[in-house]
Design a protein around this motif. Structure first.
Motif, PDB file in Angstrom:
ATOM      1  N   VAL A 109      -1.701   8.159  21.276  1.00 58.27           N
ATOM      2  CA  VAL A 109      -0.250   8.337  21.097  1.00 58.27           C
ATOM      3  C   VAL A 109       0.356   9.223  22.185  1.00 58.27           C
ATOM      4  CG1 VAL A 109       1.573   9.195  19.562  1.00 58.27           C
ATOM      5  CG2 VAL A 109      -0.392   7.956  18.618  1.00 58.27           C
ATOM      6  N   GLU A 110      -0.291  10.356  22.487  1.00 54.44           N
ATOM      7  CA  GLU A 110       0.322  11.301  23.424  1.00 54.44           C
ATOM      8  C   GLU A 110      -0.075  11.024  24.876  1.00 54.44           C
ATOM      9  OE1 GLU A 110      -0.099  15.345  21.906  1.00 54.44           O
ATOM     10  OE2 GLU A 110       0.729  14.748  19.986  1.00 54.44           O
ATOM     11  N   GLU A 142       3.889   2.758   3.170  1.00 53.42           N
ATOM     12  CA  GLU A 142       3.204   3.624   2.197  1.00 53.42           C
ATOM     13  C   GLU A 142       3.135   5.072   2.736  1.00 53.42           C
ATOM     14  OE1 GLU A 142       2.458   3.138  -0.846  1.00 53.42           O
ATOM     15  OE2 GLU A 142       0.947   4.664  -1.325  1.00 53.42           O
ATOM     16  N   ILE A 143       2.969   5.216   4.044  1.00 54.77           N
ATOM     17  CA  ILE A 143       2.981   6.564   4.652  1.00 54.77           C
ATOM     18  C   ILE A 143       4.325   7.216   4.344  1.00 54.77           C
ATOM     19  CG2 ILE A 143       2.809   7.927   6.772  1.00 54.77           C
ATOM     20  CD1 ILE A 143       1.331   5.532   8.071  1.00 54.77           C
ATOM     21  N   ARG A 144       5.401   6.469   4.591  1.00 54.77           N
ATOM     22  CA  ARG A 144       6.763   6.974   4.371  1.00 54.77           C
ATOM     23  C   ARG A 144       6.961   7.375   2.909  1.00 54.77           C
ATOM     24  NH1 ARG A 144       9.729   9.935   5.774  1.00 54.77           N
ATOM     25  NH2 ARG A 144       8.651   9.422   7.672  1.00 54.77           N
ATOM     26  N   ALA A 164       7.987   5.835  13.478  1.00 51.73           N
ATOM     27  CA  ALA A 164       7.382   5.176  14.639  1.00 51.73           C
ATOM     28  C   ALA A 164       6.137   5.950  15.083  1.00 51.73           C
ATOM     29  CB  ALA A 164       8.390   5.108  15.787  1.00 51.73           C
ATOM     30  N   PHE A 165       6.196   7.279  15.004  1.00 51.87           N
ATOM     31  CA  PHE A 165       5.042   8.101  15.380  1.00 51.87           C
ATOM     32  C   PHE A 165       3.851   7.787  14.469  1.00 51.87           C
ATOM     33  CE2 PHE A 165       2.355  11.833  14.746  1.00 51.87           C
ATOM     34  CZ  PHE A 165       2.055  12.206  16.049  1.00 51.87           C
ATOM     35  N   ARG A 170      -1.465   5.197  13.413  1.00 51.19           N
ATOM     36  CA  ARG A 170      -2.265   4.233  12.663  1.00 51.19           C
ATOM     37  C   ARG A 170      -2.898   3.207  13.609  1.00 51.19           C
ATOM     38  NH1 ARG A 170      -0.565  -0.994   9.416  1.00 51.19           N
ATOM     39  NH2 ARG A 170      -2.479  -1.285   8.221  1.00 51.19           N
ATOM     40  N   GLU A 171      -2.072   2.697  14.529  1.00 52.81           N
ATOM     41  CA  GLU A 171      -2.555   1.732  15.520  1.00 52.81           C
ATOM     42  C   GLU A 171      -3.680   2.365  16.360  1.00 52.81           C
ATOM     43  OE1 GLU A 171       1.217  -0.134  17.189  1.00 52.81           O
ATOM     44  OE2 GLU A 171       0.045   0.330  19.000  1.00 52.81           O
ATOM     45  N   GLY A 172      -3.478   3.633  16.721  1.00 55.66           N
ATOM     46  CA  GLY A 172      -4.467   4.359  17.527  1.00 55.66           C
ATOM     47  C   GLY A 172      -5.799   4.468  16.810  1.00 55.66           C
TER      48      GLY A 172
END
Ligand SMILES: Nc1ncnc2c1ncn2[C@@H]1O[C@H](COP(=O)(O)OP(=O)(O)OP(=O)(O)O)[C@@H](O)[C@H]1O
Ligand SMILES: [Mg+2]
Length: 209
Positions: A109-110, A142-144, A164-165, A170-172
């Protein structure tokens, strides 16, 4: 009794701490000697590093490389002071997060170089890899839902990031299955907690043989 080293991973509110508790007590009932511990932290030095890393006041100032090195500094102490002695004493160690978090957050992500990040993580682990990492996976909605529900308890700078973060993290995580073949098992984190715990305990006892 055999020792074992397992890590629970996943985005914010995936259920890691809930599972640590359920799995720890289920394994205890089976007669295993379990040590549950979290990263960053788990040692006196690590808890001080954790406070710096998760302080919402540091958001926007702390550099990805600074975070990555601090997470690994805490990790090194944790491996040396907590994990290795517990494994030597024949315990089952279950960690709440470890280097896969660093790969997902600071690298994927970063944007830190994945090869370099992985190398620093492996140095911090001191050559010891977990027997398995269980990746608790829940979809972005579900995270939200969970983060909104628990808004009052949220004190980490990562909890207050936008949707979005969390979706990128999750994708990472899911992408790490190709980086560490055979190490990571995806677990449906939206299943009822007791069912997830039964699944993971079953996998752990199979793996330990
Ligand atoms: N399987 C589940 N189904 C529904 N809700 C769950 C489940 N597991 C945990 N929860 C709820 O989701 C919230 C977050 O759980 P928990 O604190 O265990 O997550 P976590 O992965 O440790 O989060 P963090 O990364 O913030 O430490 C809590 O309100 C918890 O009760
Ligand atoms: Mg937790």
């Amino acid at each position: 009794m055999k020792s074992g080293f397992f890590i629970l991973e996943g985005v914010e509110a995936a259920g890691k701490t809930t599972q640590l508790r359920l799995i720890g007590s289920a394994l205890g009932d089976l007669g295993y000697d379990v040590l549950a511990s979290r990263e960053p932290g788990g040692t006196a030095i690590g808890e001080r590093i954790r406070a710096v890393l998760l302080d919402p006041g540091n958001e926007g100032t702390i550099q990805p490389l600074t975070s990555m090195l601090l997470f690994n500094a805490s990790r090194r102490q944790w491996m040396h002071e907590v994990v290795e002695p517990a494994l030597a004493a024949g315990k089952i160690v279950i960690g709440d997060r470890s280097f896969l978090s660093t790969m997902a957050y600071q690298s994927y992500v970063e944007g830190l170089d994945p090869v370099f990040t992985r190398e620093v993580c492996m140095r911090a682990m001191g050559g010891r890899m977990p027997d398995r990492i269980f990746l608790l996976d829940i979809p972005p909605e579900e995270i939200r839902r969970r983060l909104t529900k628990d808004a009052a308890d949220k004190t980490s700078r990562y909890d207050v990031m936008d949707d979005a973060f969390h979706a990128r993290v999750r994708e990472g995580y899911l992408a790490q299955r190709d980086v560490f073949p055979g190490l990571i098992e995806r677990i449906d984190g939206a299943a009822p907690p007791e069912e997830i715990a039964r699944t993971i305990v079953g996998r752990m006892t199979d793996i330990m043989g």
